[in-house]
Structure formats: C-alpha cells, structure tokens
Design an enzyme around this catalytic site. Structure first.
Site, PDB file in Angstrom:
ATOM      1  N   MET A 141       0.812  -1.203   0.000  1.00  0.00           N
ATOM      2  CA  MET A 141       0.000   0.000   0.000  1.00  0.00           C
ATOM      3  C   MET A 141       0.855   1.267   0.000  1.00  0.00           C
ATOM      4  SD  MET A 141      -2.762   1.308   2.713  1.00  0.00           S
ATOM      5  CE  MET A 141      -1.720   2.565   3.392  1.00  0.00           C
ATOM      6  N   CYS A 154      32.773 -28.396 -13.051  1.00  0.00           N
ATOM      7  CA  CYS A 154      32.933 -27.631 -14.289  1.00  0.00           C
ATOM      8  C   CYS A 154      31.650 -27.537 -15.094  1.00  0.00           C
ATOM      9  CB  CYS A 154      34.062 -28.206 -15.122  1.00  0.00           C
ATOM     10  SG  CYS A 154      33.779 -29.910 -15.617  1.00  0.00           S
ATOM     11  N   TYR A 176      37.772 -26.300  -6.255  1.00  0.00           N
ATOM     12  CA  TYR A 176      37.621 -25.208  -7.213  1.00  0.00           C
ATOM     13  C   TYR A 176      36.337 -25.342  -8.020  1.00  0.00           C
ATOM     14  CZ  TYR A 176      39.231 -28.497 -10.793  1.00  0.00           C
ATOM     15  OH  TYR A 176      39.337 -29.568 -11.633  1.00  0.00           O
TER      16      TYR A 176
HETATM   17  C1  PEP Z   1      28.969 -31.376 -17.621  1.00  0.00           C
HETATM   18  O1  PEP Z   1      28.325 -32.345 -18.003  1.00  0.00           O
HETATM   19  O2  PEP Z   1      28.674 -30.715 -16.620  1.00  0.00           O
HETATM   20  C2  PEP Z   1      30.137 -30.922 -18.389  1.00  0.00           C
HETATM   21  C3  PEP Z   1      30.896 -29.949 -17.938  1.00  0.00           C
HETATM   22  O3  PEP Z   1      30.335 -31.516 -19.595  1.00  0.00           O
HETATM   23  P1  PEP Z   1      29.539 -31.123 -20.931  1.00  0.00           P
HETATM   24  O4  PEP Z   1      28.730 -29.903 -20.628  1.00  0.00           O
HETATM   25  O5  PEP Z   1      30.582 -30.881 -21.948  1.00  0.00           O
HETATM   26  O6  PEP Z   1      28.735 -32.335 -21.163  1.00  0.00           O
END
Ligand code: PEP
Ligand code: MG
Length: 900
Positions: free
Chosen positions: A114, A854, A874
């Site tokens: 409000m 990753c 990492y």
């Molecule tokens: C994943 O699977 O997280 C990876 C990093 O490999 P890609 O994306 O190349 O399959």
C-alpha cells in the site's frame, strides 16, 4: 470460572524525541521503515513523533481471518494521545486536530504494498480547525483534497482517474494550467465534487469519522500484504509470505505550508556514479508525492549540482544555508551509523527540518563498486564488508566488450540502448537458429520484430539481440539485461522478413548469415564486424576483485577451449583451466570436416588417417593454451562429442564428407543413419567412444604430451597436464583409458628423452560414478582428481534431458514445483547430495583428492555457495563468469565467517 485478565501482547512501539521503543536492529518486528525511524530518533535527529504497529499484528490479522486483535485498539488510542500531546494537538479535535500519515513498512523494501496516506484525520470540521491554526485556507483545503484523493484511491478502491478527471475539467473550464493557480475556494469546490464522486462510486459518503479513517487505513495496509502486486514481488524476490508488514502512523509535518516550507529526497552519495557528493532534489511549498509526481521540476540541493545542470532555480544550499548545513550534518550522522549510502526523505516545515525516512539506497553497479571500495578506504567499513556489498551476479554487466572508439564504423541505424555491451555476430531470425548456431560455436545476433518468452532460449544462445519494436522495458530489453546480453531494441528502421530471412535497413539488404555489430550501450546498429575492446579489470572493479581473491578458499578456473578463451580467462583472473572441451576445438568451419571424417570413418584405417590430420591441430591448440596459461594448471578432457552435433546432415555437408572419405554419398548416409541415436545425450558419448576406438585417445594423449614438452621448452615453466576422462560409469573404463594414456606417455618420453609429469582424473557426471567414487579413486592408479560435470549429472539425476527439458521446466516453474531451473542453479537437495556423496567417498580413499566442478553451475552464485560448503577445491566456469565466480566464492567464505 477464573476470569483474571491475561496481559495483552504488545503491538505498538513509539518513536520520537520523547520516547522511542525500537531501534535499527528490530526490523523483523517493526519493518525496515519503523526500525529506521526509531533509530533516527535514538540518534537525536528531528523525527516527527509516531508509532509502529508491529508485524506480529499482521500475522495475527491473517490468523484471525483478516481481523485485527481487539487489544490493539486501546494501544493505538494511547499512542495517538501521546503523540498528540507531544505536538500539542488531539486526534479528531475540531479546533486543533492531530493529522497523521499512514505507511506500510515490511522487513524488506516491498514495492507493490500500500502507498502512503497523508493528512489522515481531516474531515469537514477538522479542516476548519486546520484553517484557523495555520491561518492559510488554501493550504488547509489543498491538504484535505489530497487526503480524500489518496484515501479514496487506496482504502476505498475508487479509481484515481475519477479525481484526475474532475481536476482537469475544472482547470479547463477556468483556463488554468497549474494546480498552484487554484484558490482556496476552488479547492473547496473540488472537495465537494470529489465527495460526490466517491458517494456515487461506493454508495456511501466519504468517512467523516477520523477513527474510522484510521482503522480503515490500518486494515488496508495489512490487507495489501496479500494483494496481487505484493505477492508477485515477494515471489520474484524470494521474500517469505509469513514475514508480514508493519504499519507506521506518524504526526504530519507540512512541506506545503508556504514559501518557508519544502519537501525533498536525497542520497548521501551519488547513486549512479557512487561519487561522494550529496545528491538530491526538493520542492518548495509541496508535499512528498509532488516530488515524485514530476508535475513541477524539483530544485537541486547543492549549488554545485545546480550550476552543473544550468538551472536558474536556487539550490537549497543557497536558499537556506542554515537548514542545508543541518541536513548535511544529518547525512553524515546517518552514514556513520548505518555505514552505507542512505536514501533519505525530509520535510522542512516553516524553516524547521524534519526527517521522514532513511534506508540503504539503491545504486547502479558502478556506484556499488565505488561506494564499497571508498567506504573501506575511508575506514567506514572493512574490506570484508566491502566485498559483501556488491551483488556478484550483477558483475556480468561490466564484462562485455565495447566498441573500439578508433574503429571504422558504418552505422546502419539507431535503436534504444537497451542492455549494455557490444556484440558481433551473424544475423539469425529465429530462436531455434540461434541455438543451433551456438552449438556450433558461431556467434549470432538474434534479430526479431519483438521478442516473447518463446524466444528465451534463442536469446540465451545469441551474442546479442536486436529488435524493431519495443522500448527500454520491452521483453527483449528486460530479459537481455537480466541475462547480461547486449541488446538494441526499438530500432524502427528495421524491415524484417523472418520468413524470407532478410533484413532491410534503408537501402541495405542483409540476409541470414551476414555479420552485423550492435552496441547496446549506445543503440547503434553497425554493418559488418567492428573492432572491439575487451573489458578490463581496472579501477574499483579491479580493487574489489583483488580483495575478493584474498578472502576466497575456492579456486576459480575457466572452461576454455581455445587460445582466445584462455587469454580472456587470464584477463578475468582465472587460477587455471578446469575444463578444455577438446571437441569444441573442432567447431570452426575449417576443422569440422576432419572431425566428421573421423566420426564417419568405417574402419580403423580410415579413422587413423583422419586422426593423423587432427593431431597437429590439437597439438598446436594445446601448445598455445599451455603457453598462455604458463605456470597454471590445465585440465584437458578427452573427446566427448554428442554425435548429433557433429554428424553431417544436409546435402552439401554429406557431399563434402563423402568426397573426403572417398565413398559414395549413399554409403555415408547409411553410416550416419547407423550412428544416429534416439537419445544422443545418453548414447555413444564420452569415454564410450574412446573405449570402442582407443586410437582417438592415443592421438589426444600424444597431442597433449608433445604440446606440453614444446610449451615447457618455450616458456621455461614445466607443464603438468591434467587429463580427464568424460562420462565414466565404471572403474574398468577408467583403467582401460588410463592405460592407453600411460602407454603413450611412455612412448613420448622415449622419443623425446624426457620425463613427463601429468595426472589422470575423471569427470563425475553420472549418478553411478558419484556413488562409486571410492572405487574409482582408489589406489595409485585410480583417479587423481574429480571434476563434477553437473550438466550431465543434473540431466541423469533428474532424468530430464539437457536438450529437451526446457518446456517441461517452464511448466514446472509456473506450477510452483520448481523455483529455479536446476540446470542453472544446482538442485542442492538432489544433485547436491550426489556431489556430497562423491566428494566424501572419493576423499575416504584419497584424503587429498583434488575436486572441482565444471558444469554451468560453476558460474552461479547460489551454487558456488553450495560447492564452497561441500568442501570442493575449485569451480570452473566460462571466462565471462569468472569475476562473478571469484566474488561469489569470496562471499561464500566470508558468510561462513559471519561477515555480512
Ligand atoms: C557437464 O556435463 O557438466 C560438463 C561440464 O560436460 P559437458 O557440458 O561438456 O557435457
Ligand atoms: Mg558432460
């Protein structure tokens, strides 16, 4: 029966010069606004007295089915009497009425709740008291009509357009332009029309009972906690429904009491640049909403700002030096107390300064960086706190290339600068085409008349977005800014024919695949590829990042596949490369043929011939990577090509591969058919290809080792490659391929007379691999490191395809089953548990096992926090996400220590 009264809970908290019950630490109970008003009073600042009805009342109100607790009434009555006594008035008194403002105030700032009601307590009789007390009929009637208008709109639900129409008609009939031209009698006439319109709309008169007015307003605030706008805001910002709001009732002070009165807003530092200067504006003889309504042009607070703007209207500094000095002293006090830039509202009533609000001010990223760094340097906050002050995900805005000002430019047209940064790419007209191109590593500009939610995947995949229609808040603009994609919107000169895949701008005709450059910071659309300047980590940005690096425990590596990526990673401060996807080295047009030949070869001989052609390319790329990253660790992953991304599809592709393989197109087509799969993402991928064709691993291992030797010689820094095996399910797969790699290492060592230093590790991308982590890491010859591939791990843990999950996830998000896309932010309780299990089991057999992640999640703030807490070593993300990841990693570490 025992009827002894139990004491009622405390619902009401006073603030003001005489008595203040709360402080800044009581936001949960008093809401942000209430807690800060109390704190200002505690600091001895001039705050009009008032009281806060706590958030507990909001909870009680909803628990009782939208009914206020009875015991609230006497507490509110008593508080009203107290503030009336302080200011020498009485609520509802016809001779000397107390007027109040009523405002909502949740724990977190919540637009959608409000709006403010001012001048509550006025009716046909009390307004005459105000006339007598102020000696200003015009002021009194103007205040009354404002109150009627606000109250009717907010509490009674009468559309505010009704009042605007009445006022406009009146002004037109009387040939008036400005509200200031209306006399007291004019306002009186307007008031009567307003009241008639309300009675008409709600079938009862505007409430004259001041008590009814007050309770109506209080209930409206609590009711607004559950209105649609507030609910949406909470959903979008993750604010829990059960927090509730508080209500602030405060004695009115008037900025519209003549020429010695004013109202204004100010920031203690410049919210766009962060410069330490008072930034704000005010209006003489006005009430709060006039400043934001934009009807009159506000004046500058400081002389410096007035001169810079070239305004002839006097600044507050020149107009009332004494009050200005008092205001400056208040700003200093508030910054010192809150240790942050403040956003302040104030009113001057007849020469006396009153403070109405303070809160941490919203700011641009540039300002956030500067304020954080400068406050740390001023000693106001610590460096740790400075690092916590910047929203990591926002850094994305600073990480885009800009157009080199010295480059030659052929501007085709201009649109709106909807999302900053410049982008170059081939034109595509459909979201699907953008995605397909991205998969091939081609940068594209998605050109659309306008975008819609169906285009999101394409916008994500595009380097930049260009639309013909739509303003700065169009779908394209908002979404692009959110994603950090450069965008030019509303370039109306574009004539797009999406079906014919052409774009006409003036006399220039462009077609799909032609290259353009867009500059989302200026709105320019340029012909061809314009030279770019890469972003730099300089100034306050660089300083804050260097502080962040001191505090983080997690390493931050880059996913980099090409020497260009590696260079960008170094600029953005990578600690190494955590994933080099070797198949990505073959997306470029001049290389994909060799890769296709290799994939489609019918026998080992054909494959080896193709591999022989690939080897020097790989070795060259690796050598450059090792040189660029000299001294830093590099993880190279063995080939993991989802075959559908590499198989030739169309006529011309089939013909060229058939020619290169010296077989017929029919035969090749048959081979492609043989290799095609229903679920290529779950098929013949990763180490399964290498198990079947070990010669591929032989070639790759050789390329890595030979490049390491060459780069080591060149840079003088020994290279220790980390070779990673993808999509491992069984220990046996790992062993077979690790043996191949070791065999090649021995060969290369013998050929070159050197001893190689390297490690062999595994991706953890499948649930079985996470569960059997101990088996896979065990022993000297087991995996030397893990890298969680959370893209595949999410796909396989959830059983939702990475490539086809989009629409399902969208349904799930709208249905409230999912809050976040699990491919963007890690599913902590599911996939996250697999990460924890894998980490714990792997380290059980190898306590110092190096573990990274990753997948795409490595660049997501919330996920990084989880990886920090899970004890990973990492994260490895795409180069442009590195600064976000570095800051998020530092914030995760600091949060653990209790900072911020
Ligand atoms: C994943 O699977 O997280 C990876 C990093 O490999 P890609 O994306 O190349 O399959
Ligand atoms: Mg993977």
């Amino acid at each position: 029966m025992n009827t002894a009264p139990t004491s009622a809970p405390r619902w009401v908290y006073l603030f003001g010069a005489d008595r203040t019950d709360g402080d800044a630490g009581m936001k949960t109970l008093l809401g942000g606004k209430g807690a800060n008003l109390a704190e200002m009073a505690n600091l001895g600042l001039p705050v009009p007295p008032g009281f806060t009805i706590s958030t507990d009342v909001c909870t009680a109100y909803y628990e009782a089915g939208r009914k206020l607790p009875e015991s609230l009434t006497p507490q509110v009555d008593e508080a009203l009497e107290t503030i009336g006594r302080i200011v020498g008035t009485k609520f509802g008194d016809t001779d000397n009425p107390l007027l109040v403002s009523v405002r909502s105030g949740a724990r977190a700032s919540m637009p959608g709740m409000m709006d403010t009601i001012l001048n509550l307590g006025l009716n046909d009789e009390t307004v005459e008291g105000l006339v007598r007390r102020s000696g200003d009929r015009r002021f009194a009637y103007d205040s009354y009509r404002r109150f009627i208008q606000m109250y009717a709109d907010i509490v009674l639900g009468v559309d505010h357009g009704v009042f605007e129409d009445i006022l406009e008609t009146f002004k037109n009939l009387n040939s008036m332009q400005l509200d200031t031209e209306l006399t007291a009698d004019d306002w009186l006439e307007i008031i009567e029309s307003y009241k008639a319109a309300i009675a008409d709309a709600i079938d009862r008169p505007f409430p004259q009972d001041t008590g009814e007015q007050l309770w109506g307003a209080i209930s409206a605030v609590f009711g607004s906690w559950q209105n649609a706008r507030a609910k949406t805001y909470r959903f979008l910002h993750g604010i829990p429904d059960d927090w509730g709001t508080a209500v602030n009732v405060q004695a009115m002070v008037f900025g519209n009491m003549g020429e010695t009165s004013a109202t204004g807003v100010a920031f203690t530092r410049n919210p766009s640049t962060g410069v330490k200067e008072i930034f704000g504006e005010f209006l003489v003889n006005a009430q709060g909403e006039d400043v934001v309504a934009g009807i009159r042009t506000p004046q500058h607070l400081t002389e410096a700002a007035r001169i810079e703007a070239g305004s002839s209207q006097p600044s507050l500094e020149a107009l009332t030096p004494g009050t200005f000095a008092e205001l400056v002293a208040v700003f200093d006090k508030l910054e010192t107390r809150y240790r942050d830039m403040q956003d302040i509202e104030f009113t001057i009533q007849d020469g006396k300064l009153w403070m109405l609000q303070t809160r941490s001010g919203k700011r641009t990223l540039e300002a956030a960086l500067r304020i954080a760094v400068e406050m740390a340097e001023e000693g106001l906050i610590s460096r740790e706190e400075a690092v916590m002050r910047v929203n990591a995900a926002d850094l994305d805005q600073l990480l885009h290339p800009t157009i080199d000002p010295d480059s030659e430019k052929n501007v085709l047209t201009n649109g709106l600068p909807a999302s900053p940064g410049a982008a170059v790419g081939e034109i595509v007209f459909h979201a699907e085409d953008a995605e397909a191109a991205k998969a091939k590593g081609i940068d594209v500009i998605l050109v659309r008349v306008e975008t819609s939610p169906e285009d999101i995947h394409g916008m994500h995949a595009a380097a930049g977005i260009l639309t013909a229609r739509g303003g700065m808040t169009s779908h394209a603009a908002v979404v692009a800014r959110g994603m950090g994609r450069p965008c030019v919107s509303g370039a109306s000169a574009l004539q797009i024919d999406a079906r014919a895949r052409t774009l006409k701008i003036g006399s220039t005709l462009l077609k799909e695949g032609d290259v353009i450059t867009i500059d989302g910071s200026t709105g320019q659309v340029l012909h061809g590829r314009v030279k770019m300047r890469q972003p730099e980590m300089s100034g306050n940005f660089g300083t804050l990042m260097s502080w962040a690096d001191e505090f983080r425990r997690l390493g931050v590596r880059a996913n980099a596949d090409t020497p260009r990526d590696a260079e960008q990673s170094r600029i953005f401060g990578a600690d190494g490369i955590g994933l080099c996807r070797t198949e990505h080295m073959f997306f470029e047009a001049d290389r994909i043929l060799a890769m296709r030949e290799m994939i489609c070869a019918e026998d080992e001989e054909g494959r080896r011939a193709a591999l022989d052609r690939i080897l020097p390319m790989q070795r060259g790329d690796f050598e450059q990577l090792f040189e660029t990253m000299a001294g830093l660790p590099i993880t190279i992953r063995l080939l993991d090509p989802p075959l559908h991304e590499f198989l030739p599809h169309e006529g011309s592709e089939l013909t060229s591969v058939a020619e290169a393989l010296d077989i017929s197109v029919e035969k090749l087509r048959a081979r492609v058919r043989e290799l095609s799969e229903f679920n290529p993402m779950l098929g013949f991928r990763g180490c399964r290809i290498a198990i079947r064709y070990p010669e591929i691993t032989e070639m790759q291992a050789r390329a890595v080792f030979e490049a390491a030797i060459a780069a080591g010689k060149k840079t003088g820094a020994p290279v220790k490659p980390e070779i990673m095996i993808p999509l491992v399910i069984y220990r046996r797969e790992f062993d077979i391929l690790a043996d191949v790699i070791r065999g090649i290492a021995r060969e290369v060592e013998a050929e070159h007379g050197v001893s190689l230093d390297y490690e062999i590790g595994t991706m953890v991308e499948l649930p079985r691999c996470a569960l059997k982590a101990d088996e896979i890491a065990a022993g000297e010859e087991g995996a030397a490191f893990f890298s969680f591939g959370t893209n595949d791990l999410t796909q396989t843990c959830l059983g939702l395809s990475r490539d086809d999950g989009g629409p399902i996830l969208q349904t799930y998000t709208s249905a409230g089953i999912l809050e976040m896309d699990p491919f963007v932010s890690i599913d902590v309780s599911g996939v996250g548990e697999l990460v924890q299990i894998g980490t714990e089991r792997g380290r059980r057999v190898k306590p110092d096992l190096k573990i990274g992640i990753c997948g795409e999640h490595a660049g997501d703030e919330a996920s990084i926090r989880f990886f920090h807490e899970a004890g990973l070593d990492y994260v490895s993300c795409s180069p442009y996400r590195l600064p976000v990841a570095r800051l998020a990693a530092a914030q995760a570490a600091l949060r653990e220590k209790g900072v911020g």
